[in-house]
Design a protein around this motif. Structure first.
Motif, PDB file in Angstrom:
ATOM      1  N   ASN A 206       0.809  -1.221   0.000  1.00 36.01           N
ATOM      2  CA  ASN A 206       0.000   0.000   0.000  1.00 36.01           C
ATOM      3  C   ASN A 206       0.841   1.269   0.000  1.00 36.01           C
ATOM      4  OD1 ASN A 206      -2.716  -0.984  -0.106  1.00 36.01           O
ATOM      5  ND2 ASN A 206      -2.422  -1.768   1.969  1.00 36.01           N
ATOM      6  N   VAL A 207       2.132   1.125  -0.152  1.00 31.90           N
ATOM      7  CA  VAL A 207       3.003   2.269  -0.417  1.00 31.90           C
ATOM      8  C   VAL A 207       3.113   2.419  -1.928  1.00 31.90           C
ATOM      9  CG1 VAL A 207       5.313   3.252  -0.187  1.00 31.90           C
ATOM     10  CG2 VAL A 207       4.290   1.990   1.727  1.00 31.90           C
ATOM     11  N   GLN A 208       2.614   3.504  -2.432  1.00 34.74           N
ATOM     12  CA  GLN A 208       2.604   3.758  -3.869  1.00 34.74           C
ATOM     13  C   GLN A 208       3.797   4.610  -4.265  1.00 34.74           C
ATOM     14  OE1 GLN A 208      -0.236   2.406  -5.987  1.00 34.74           O
ATOM     15  NE2 GLN A 208       0.213   1.236  -4.127  1.00 34.74           N
ATOM     16  N   ARG A 209       4.642   4.059  -5.093  1.00 31.99           N
ATOM     17  CA  ARG A 209       5.827   4.778  -5.561  1.00 31.99           C
ATOM     18  C   ARG A 209       5.461   5.626  -6.776  1.00 31.99           C
ATOM     19  NH1 ARG A 209      10.760   5.133  -2.718  1.00 31.99           N
ATOM     20  NH2 ARG A 209      10.731   3.484  -1.153  1.00 31.99           N
ATOM     21  N   VAL A 210       5.575   6.932  -6.621  1.00 36.20           N
ATOM     22  CA  VAL A 210       5.184   7.871  -7.667  1.00 36.20           C
ATOM     23  C   VAL A 210       6.379   8.145  -8.574  1.00 36.20           C
ATOM     24  CG1 VAL A 210       4.174  10.137  -8.126  1.00 36.20           C
ATOM     25  CG2 VAL A 210       3.602   8.914  -6.002  1.00 36.20           C
ATOM     26  N   PRO A 211       6.190   8.108  -9.893  1.00 36.11           N
ATOM     27  CA  PRO A 211       7.303   8.421 -10.797  1.00 36.11           C
ATOM     28  C   PRO A 211       7.840   9.833 -10.573  1.00 36.11           C
ATOM     29  CG  PRO A 211       5.457   7.437 -11.991  1.00 36.11           C
ATOM     30  CD  PRO A 211       4.968   7.738 -10.611  1.00 36.11           C
ATOM     31  N   THR A 212       9.078  10.037 -10.980  1.00 38.31           N
ATOM     32  CA  THR A 212       9.716  11.346 -10.813  1.00 38.31           C
ATOM     33  C   THR A 212       9.997  11.992 -12.158  1.00 38.31           C
ATOM     34  OG1 THR A 212      11.811  10.130 -10.589  1.00 38.31           O
ATOM     35  CG2 THR A 212      10.766  10.887  -8.565  1.00 38.31           C
ATOM     36  N   ASP A 213      10.290  13.294 -12.115  1.00 34.38           N
ATOM     37  CA  ASP A 213      10.573  14.046 -13.343  1.00 34.38           C
ATOM     38  C   ASP A 213      12.051  13.939 -13.703  1.00 34.38           C
ATOM     39  OD1 ASP A 213      11.920  15.762 -11.612  1.00 34.38           O
ATOM     40  OD2 ASP A 213      10.324  17.265 -11.588  1.00 34.38           O
ATOM     41  N   ALA A 214      12.487  14.752 -14.644  1.00 37.98           N
ATOM     42  CA  ALA A 214      13.869  14.690 -15.113  1.00 37.98           C
ATOM     43  C   ALA A 214      14.872  15.055 -14.029  1.00 37.98           C
ATOM     44  CB  ALA A 214      14.047  15.619 -16.314  1.00 37.98           C
ATOM     45  N   GLU A 215      14.425  15.781 -12.999  1.00 40.91           N
ATOM     46  CA  GLU A 215      15.313  16.160 -11.897  1.00 40.91           C
ATOM     47  C   GLU A 215      15.108  15.274 -10.673  1.00 40.91           C
ATOM     48  OE1 GLU A 215      14.700  20.308 -11.208  1.00 40.91           O
ATOM     49  OE2 GLU A 215      15.714  20.908 -13.060  1.00 40.91           O
ATOM     50  N   PHE A 216      14.437  14.136 -10.878  1.00 38.24           N
ATOM     51  CA  PHE A 216      14.235  13.126  -9.835  1.00 38.24           C
ATOM     52  C   PHE A 216      13.372  13.640  -8.685  1.00 38.24           C
ATOM     53  CE2 PHE A 216      18.229  12.240 -12.036  1.00 38.24           C
ATOM     54  CZ  PHE A 216      17.967  10.973 -12.517  1.00 38.24           C
TER      55      PHE A 216
END
Length: 482
Positions: A206-216
């Protein structure tokens, strides 16, 4: 009579002699630490093979014990305080910190209640308020000291869970027809978020890992989409853990925008500033504190950037009474009436009952350097990181892999082919670490292996950095030859 005379502690004159000898050894070790091999070249079990397997039946002389320490233990550790140990976040060992740890060991008090050690409790309250002021947090944030950020984050998430599901401390989560709770954090955030979710019964999945942008940094659109999707599927958004100084790249999530998402969905906002929050002491870096006043909790580890010896983690909670209402559970033998104005019994604000006198080392170090001295040393580590970044950009064989925003530099040897480059980068780190002359780490960014250097040691100079960079260049050249 002679047997009774041998009981008790060792004779004061013997203790004094050993203390002086140990003090000289510590000072010599500290002065000449750059002459040590950083990491032992030993196989697993090699250290224990040199020590007695049988538990000691009779007393040994302290001279013999310390001789074994010098012969086996000290050569068998990784010397984190070595100026060319550039792994993780940099070692914050300082001479004032060492002295404070010696005093703490001598006093050996238990800081569980005000009554068990008034000075320990009140000093903890004092240094936490010093740090709160340096961080620019509003007065309603009150802190407590734990050992590590993993424990701090677990306590913050437990408080968030209690707010979303009242009476969980009494009734638990099962059999109550509660929704499955969700916690959101970036794909660059520390694994302590999952560990916290496991510990408080929310569950790793139930921990959702959210994607990151070009600067992490956490991608806000992706976060909003995840929350909306979970709501449609009858999940309950519980909390967002935003990071100020991620483990791999020291990236900083967009806190003000994340705070808006949290307010819209009545979610707890926890900020993991274990590493990066220390930058708040620098006036020119105050920009990183944007949005902090909107958080429900924030953790900072002064043992990562603020020169307090490991272990010292400070958790600040808005309305810390929520933490106390969750964890206070006082048995009769500890139920003593404290004098008026004693403020706080820190055992009521977490799982731990017995507590070390951690505040003393922060008090000694911060007084010894002052905010200006701390800031100047942090500023120098940022300078060294910028110098390394410049060297990397001026060598066409290497490339930066992430923006350099703190004392962390991620970079990559470029060999043309991605898979070949991955192997070379990993091998460079392996060879340098095996040499014992420096110590680095590697990580993966966008699926590719990169080298990572973390600066934060007061003993590290530009020459030490130059030595390590020369080793990296040499190994890269040797490994890339046909």
């Amino acid at each position: 009579m002679k047997d009774r005379e041998r009981l008790g502690d060792i004779p004061p004159e013997e203790f004094r002699r050993q203390l002086h000898e140990l003090a000289d050894w510590i000072a010599d070790y500290r002065e000449h630490i750059d002459e040590w091999r950083i990491s032992p070249n030993a196989e697993p079990g090699a250290i224990s093979a040199q020590l007695d397997a049988a538990a000691p039946e009779k007393a040994a002389l302290l001279d013999e014990i310390f001789a074994d320490m010098k012969r086996v233990i000290v050569p068998g550790i990784a010397h984190w305080a070595h100026p060319q140990f550039m792994s993780y976040f940099g070692c914050t060992t300082t001479s004032p910190g060492i002295l404070a740890e010696m005093i703490t060991g001598a006093l050996n008090v238990n800081a569980m209640t005000w009554r068990t050690s008034p000075a320990a409790t009140e000093l903890e309250t004092l240094v936490l308020d010093w740090l709160r002021q340096w961080l620019g947090l509003p007065n309603e944030f009150v802190g407590i000291v734990y050992d590590t950020a993993s424990i701090s984050t677990m306590h913050a998430l437990a408080t968030a869970r209690e707010q979303a599901a009242p009476d969980t401390r009494k009734l638990g989560l099962s059999g109550r027809n509660l929704p499955a709770f969700r916690i959101y954090t970036s794909d660059q955030a520390h694994s302590s978020v999952e560990k916290g979710a496991i510990a408080i019964g929310i569950g790793e999945d139930n921990v959702q890992r959210v994607p990151t942008d070009a600067e992490f940094r956490i991608n806000l659109s992706a976060l909003r989409e995840m929350v909306a999707s979970d709501l449609r599927n009858n999940f309950k958004p519980l909390a967002v853990v935003a990071t100020v100084g991620t483990t791999s790249t020291a990236s900083v999530d967009p806190i003000p925008e994340i705070a808006k998402v949290c307010r819209e969905h009545n979610m707890w906002l926890h900020i993991d500033g274990a590493y990066g929050a220390g930058l708040a002491l620098l006036p020119e870096c105050k920009r990183i504190t944007a949005g902090w006043s909107e958080a429900d909790s924030i953790v900072i580890n002064p043992h990562k950037m603020l020169f307090v010896p490991f272990d010292f983690s400070a958790l600040y909670v808005r309305d810390i009474g929520r933490l106390r209402r969750l964890f206070t559970l006082v048995p009769e033998y500890l139920h003593l009436r404290d004098p008026v104005g004693s403020e706080i019994n820190y055992m009521d604000y977490g799982v731990q009952l017995g507590r070390r006198f951690r505040a003393l080392k922060a008090w000694v170090v911060w007084r010894a350097f002052g905010r200006q001295g701390l800031a100047a040393r942090i500023r120098d580590h940022l300078r060294l990181a910028k110098i390394l970044a410049d060297w990397i950009e001026n060598d066409k064989r290497f490339a930066l892999s992430a923006p350099v925003v703190m004392g962390v530099v991620c970079f990559r040897f470029e060999a043309g082919d991605d898979q070949k480059s991955d192997k070379i980068n990993s091998k460079i780190v392996e060879r340098i670490n095996a040499s014992g002359r420096a110590y680095l780490t590697q990580t993966k960014l966008h699926g590719r292996t990169v080298m990572r250097i973390g600066l934060g040691n007061v003993l590290t100079t530009e020459q030490h950095l130059r030595n390590v960079w020369a080793m990296i260049q040499s190994e890269g050249h040797a490994l890339s030859r046909p």
